[in-house]
Design a protein around this motif. Structure first.
Motif, PDB file in Angstrom:
ATOM      1  N   VAL A 154       2.576   1.680  -3.452  1.00  0.00           N
ATOM      2  CA  VAL A 154       1.658   2.183  -4.468  1.00  0.00           C
ATOM      3  C   VAL A 154       1.344   3.658  -4.227  1.00  0.00           C
ATOM      4  O   VAL A 154       1.314   4.465  -5.153  1.00  0.00           O
ATOM      5  CB  VAL A 154       0.372   1.338  -4.478  1.00  0.00           C
ATOM      6  N   TRP A 171      -3.664  -0.763  -6.858  1.00  0.00           N
ATOM      7  CA  TRP A 171      -4.371   0.390  -6.293  1.00  0.00           C
ATOM      8  C   TRP A 171      -5.863   0.124  -6.201  1.00  0.00           C
ATOM      9  O   TRP A 171      -6.496   0.409  -5.184  1.00  0.00           O
ATOM     10  CB  TRP A 171      -4.123   1.635  -7.150  1.00  0.00           C
ATOM     11  N   LEU A 199      -1.775   6.894  -7.915  1.00  0.00           N
ATOM     12  CA  LEU A 199      -0.954   6.285  -8.950  1.00  0.00           C
ATOM     13  C   LEU A 199       0.139   7.230  -9.437  1.00  0.00           C
ATOM     14  O   LEU A 199       1.097   6.819 -10.085  1.00  0.00           O
ATOM     15  CB  LEU A 199      -1.823   5.870 -10.149  1.00  0.00           C
ATOM     16  N   ARG A 237       0.834  -1.199   0.000  1.00  0.00           N
ATOM     17  CA  ARG A 237       0.000   0.000   0.000  1.00  0.00           C
ATOM     18  C   ARG A 237       0.879   1.265   0.000  1.00  0.00           C
ATOM     19  O   ARG A 237       0.636   2.211  -0.752  1.00  0.00           O
ATOM     20  CB  ARG A 237      -0.934   0.006   1.211  1.00  0.00           C
ATOM     21  N   ARG A 268       0.608  -1.768 -10.862  1.00  0.00           N
ATOM     22  CA  ARG A 268       0.312  -0.841  -9.771  1.00  0.00           C
ATOM     23  C   ARG A 268      -1.134  -0.367  -9.830  1.00  0.00           C
ATOM     24  O   ARG A 268      -1.779  -0.146  -8.799  1.00  0.00           O
ATOM     25  CB  ARG A 268       1.258   0.366  -9.810  1.00  0.00           C
ATOM     26  N   PRO A 314      -4.785   5.884  -1.733  1.00  0.00           N
ATOM     27  CA  PRO A 314      -3.563   5.652  -2.494  1.00  0.00           C
ATOM     28  C   PRO A 314      -3.634   6.329  -3.849  1.00  0.00           C
ATOM     29  O   PRO A 314      -4.706   6.522  -4.392  1.00  0.00           O
ATOM     30  CB  PRO A 314      -3.521   4.130  -2.634  1.00  0.00           C
TER      31      PRO A 314
END
Length: 487
Positions: free
Chosen positions: A415, A460, A486, A412, A456, A484
């Motif tokens: 990411v 996510w 990107l 987590r 990723r 989170p």
């Protein structure tokens, strides 16, 4: 139930072949890889053990099989073409003689592929159990609105057995089916053991019956007892269903002293076990999470619109169920900051709406906003396009290997830092070399590279879906939490 050995061997992509005849319906609880001559100290039973036979000889094959059989493993997978070109005849003979299932693993099939396949099957089974228990809880809540008798009837049918609701003295109040009433006399000695023990329960194994008895009431003298009986021991999901029935019966047995307490009790019930109730607004609703405590209840009771909204004081904040069309009016009544969920069905998952509202409240406090809607949080527009059931199944399957190794928070943070190791290490409070080692392990477990932007993105989505369900992102009290990202 975990997947069976036959179901695992039937996966064509693995190419497994039984060398000891038809496969039994033995459950596979996990996959263990070991080249030890005696791996049993590290096994619990029920595993599919995988080996290349590195330490196997013609002299120790029979003893090796005996130890595995004694430990109660589900079976043995032997990789050919690595150390041994074929399964040694001594091992095959010993497995057949001692009743150990022996699977031939072809050279192209890596052990990790078998482990990941079983992990996905276990995750799918777990999700099915959770879904089944959730649906059962909804049915019990609906039955409870009719009365305890309807709840007991529904419970017995859900379990495929019988159920008895007894009063504090042990007399039968409700029985399903009616013939179960005769079982009360045999339970009398067991009830005496439960009476002085708050929150107690017990299990009994009698001929043709597995019986569980639970005490009803919050403390002191019990309000009654619930007994259920089935042909086989109750699985985990069934214990969850019985626990929900006990909670509902306990709530019915406790008489609130005021109208405010009644509304709070109903709100607590429906937020935790959603269904339609007499004080829950009809139609689409939203859940509001407010930083205030008793001031929220006072504000609601001071206005006709607020008086229609059930409220529940929680730890450090309050939750309010509001008809969708009154959201703006009620927001104006309440002291800020306020977090507002997305619209939800009054008969749907209000518990999920509560988690959304709490996430929005945490973000509102961090950004010093008076009102913040969950749908305005970063990323929620994308998640709203996903079908919840499929999204949760995808998330559980993808993250299952990471949960087993306690690597979810590491991934987590990675990411959220857009793949920047230094930033992720600082967020976790670990050295960058530690983070790098953890991410290498995560990549091996996932079978994919977290540095790939597409991977990723999948991670996510899985993490965001899981957090939306469990309240991990933006949870109250965690000032560093956030959705989170990107990039």
């Amino acid at each position: 139930m975990p997947p069976t050995l036959a179901a695992v061997a039937a996966l064509r992509q693995l190419g497994l072949r039984s060398r000891t005849g038809p496969l039994p319906d033995a459950p596979v609880v996990w996959v263990a890889v070991s080249e030890l001559e005696d791996p049993t100290p590290f096994l619990e039973g029920g595993e599919l053990v995988l080996t290349t036979g590195m330490r196997l000889t013609s002299a120790n094959a029979a003893a090796y099989v005996a130890r595995l059989v004694g430990r109660g493993v589900a079976g043995l997978g032997f990789a050919v073409g690595v150390i041994h070109e074929t399964i040694p005849p001594e091992l095959l003979a010993a497995a057949r003689d001692q009743g150990l299932v022996l699977l031939e693993v072809p050279r192209p099939t890596p052990f990790i592929a078998i482990g990941k396949a079983v992990s996905r099957m276990l995750a799918a089974e777990w999700y099915e159990d959770v879904t089944r228990a959730y649906q059962a809880q909804r049915e019990l809540t609906r039955a409870a609105l009719t009365g305890p008798g309807a709840l007991v009837t529904r419970l017995a049918r859900l379990l495929g057995g019988w159920a008895l609701l007894l009063d504090a003295s042990g007399d039968v109040r409700h029985a399903e089916p009616a013939g179960a009433r005769s079982r009360a006399a045999a339970l009398a000695p067991e009830l005496a053991r439960l009476r002085p023990r708050p929150a107690a329960s017990l299990s009994l194994a009698v001929p043709d019956d597995h019986v569980a008895v639970q005490r009803i009431g919050l403390g002191g003298r019990p309000r009654g007892f619930l007994a259920v009986g089935t042909d086989a021991p109750l699985p985990h999901a069934a214990h969850t269903i019985v626990g929900a029935a006990v909670a509902l019966l306990t709530l019915q047995s406790e008489t609130p002293r005021t109208g405010r307490e009644l509304r709070a009790s109903l709100a607590a019930l429906l937020l935790g076990r959603p269904d339609e109730g007499p004080s829950v607004p009809r139609g689409p609703v939203r859940v509001l999470a407010c930083a205030g405590g008793t001031a929220v209840l006072d504000a609601l009771e001071s206005d006709p619109a607020g008086a229609r909204c059930p409220a529940l004081p929680l730890d450090g904040h309050s939750a309010v169920i509001v008809p969708d069309e009154l959201t703006g009016a009620v927001e104006a009544l309440l002291p800020g900051p306020i977090g507002v969920s997305a619209p939800a069905s009054a008969t749907g998952d209000l518990a999920a709406a509560l988690r959304q509202a709490e996430q929005a409240l945490a973000a509102a406090e961090q950004t010093e906003q008076d009102v913040l809607h969950y749908t305005d949080l970063p990323g929620q527009g994308v998640l709203g396009l996903l079908e919840p059931g499929l999204a949760h199944a995808f998330a559980d399957t993808l993250l299952a290997p990471l949960r087993k190794e306690d690597l979810v928070e590491t991934v987590r943070a990675y990411v959220a830092a857009n793949g920047q190791g230094e930033a992720a290490a600082r967020a976790l409070g670990v050295h960058r070399h530690t983070l790098r080692a953890r991410m290498r392990k995560a990549a091996d477990l996932l079978g994919r590279d977290p540095d790939d932007p597409a991977v990723r993105a999948e991670l996510w989505i899985a993490l965001a879906v899981t957090s939306s369900r469990s309240g991990e992102i933006g949870h109250r009290g965690d000032s560093k939490s956030g959705p989170p990202r990107l990039a």
